[in-house]
Design an enzyme around this catalytic site. Sequence first.
Site, PDB file in Angstrom:
ATOM      1  N   SER A 147       0.825  -1.202   0.000  1.00 60.65           N
ATOM      2  CA  SER A 147       0.000   0.000   0.000  1.00 60.65           C
ATOM      3  C   SER A 147       0.860   1.253   0.000  1.00 60.65           C
ATOM      4  CB  SER A 147      -0.876   0.039   1.259  1.00 60.65           C
ATOM      5  OG  SER A 147      -1.639  -1.127   1.355  1.00 60.65           O
ATOM      6  N   HIS A 168      -2.185  -3.233  -6.602  1.00 57.89           N
ATOM      7  CA  HIS A 168      -2.752  -2.917  -5.282  1.00 57.89           C
ATOM      8  C   HIS A 168      -4.236  -3.257  -5.271  1.00 57.89           C
ATOM      9  CE1 HIS A 168      -3.909   0.073  -1.979  1.00 57.89           C
ATOM     10  NE2 HIS A 168      -3.198  -0.865  -1.405  1.00 57.89           N
ATOM     11  N   GLU A 180      -5.181  -0.924  -8.369  1.00 61.83           N
ATOM     12  CA  GLU A 180      -4.295   0.155  -8.821  1.00 61.83           C
ATOM     13  C   GLU A 180      -3.014  -0.502  -9.362  1.00 61.83           C
ATOM     14  OE1 GLU A 180      -5.531   3.850  -5.889  1.00 61.83           O
ATOM     15  OE2 GLU A 180      -4.258   2.294  -5.049  1.00 61.83           O
ATOM     16  N   ASN A 223      -6.042   5.831  -1.510  1.00 61.01           N
ATOM     17  CA  ASN A 223      -5.623   6.192  -0.152  1.00 61.01           C
ATOM     18  C   ASN A 223      -5.263   7.669  -0.028  1.00 61.01           C
ATOM     19  OD1 ASN A 223      -6.063   3.725   0.964  1.00 61.01           O
ATOM     20  ND2 ASN A 223      -3.951   3.011   0.799  1.00 61.01           N
TER      21      ASN A 223
END
Length: 314
Positions: A147, A168, A180, A223
């Site tokens: 991450s 991801h 991602e 995120n």
Amino acid sequence: MEIKTVGVIGAGTMGSAIAELFAFNGFNVVMKDQNMDLARSGYSGIEKILNDMKRINDEKPEKEIARIENYGIKLSDDQKNAIRKKIGVQVDVNAMLKRISLTDKYSDLSSCDLVIEAAFENQDVKNRIFSDISDLSEHAIIASNTSSLSITEMSSRLKRPENALILHFFNPPYLLPLVEVVPSLYTSDEAKNTAVSLISRMKNHREGMVPVMAKEREGFIVNRLLIPLINSASDLLDSGVASAEDIDTAMKKGAGFPMGPLELADMIGIDVVVDVMEVLERAYGERYKTSVILRRMREANRLGRKTRIGFYKY
Ligand code: NAI
């Protein structure tokens, strides 16, 4: 390049769910953990996911049939079977489980065309794993589910760094379709294209998987936008502007969010939210300052659903 066998390193929350996703899509999967007990525990997690998904999928057409019959319409067996065929998803639990084998040795990954690393979120651990698999087969794509850590640094341990990139996935991947795709400075166009076309051909238990491309910058897309929103909601609560319930209601009813930011924080885990905010703060500075209330909650072990208390009680 054709991908038939997928290796997964780490059989924890994400590794086991990623292994399940690939088995669900017809791939053979080799799942590795540090020892066989950990690998087997990940396998039990996969059995649970598959059985839950099978139950939900089996119920879906029956619910639709009941909904239609509720109008007083009597459906024939043929009509019912047509509905089952149209909206039912067949989950053959045994066939899927048979596609997954377990190991605690890197050598068992040698026949994999794609290896996805989902071990602890620690740069040294991941660098070490990349060194240990540095000379897998020439064509294998190596992906990390990190991450926040550097794929460029991990890839420098590989003989063929051009084959590596970040994939991801989101938790849980059997319901959330986004991946991602993040190349490093070394990644070849071929590896990128193979990954994007692979993801777009896959589906999870709800819908087709969706790849998006992002540069290797902390937080990627989701995120970087979502965690600061949770952080701002925490600051609003901390400064007494509104209650937790009203903040969540406002975002659901006024902005169309499926969940409020504070209930989402409880689901993700306050510790994870603080970890990501600290990564963003280090990368981008003051405007990503972690909310004091989030830090206090972490210190008090009020981590959300997993400790049964966070912004709400469970
Ligand atoms: P976890 O702690 O549940 O699982 C990690 C697993 O990796 C453990 O079973 C551990 O024994 C194993 N492991 C550690 N070193 C290993 C090695 N050398 N060889 C084989 N297995 C090894 O962690 P989780 O939550 O599954 O996270 C894994 C990765 O996925 C992390 O990089 C994390 O940042 C990322 N991620 C996590 C998400 C989440 O919501 N949990 C969402 C998206 C990404």
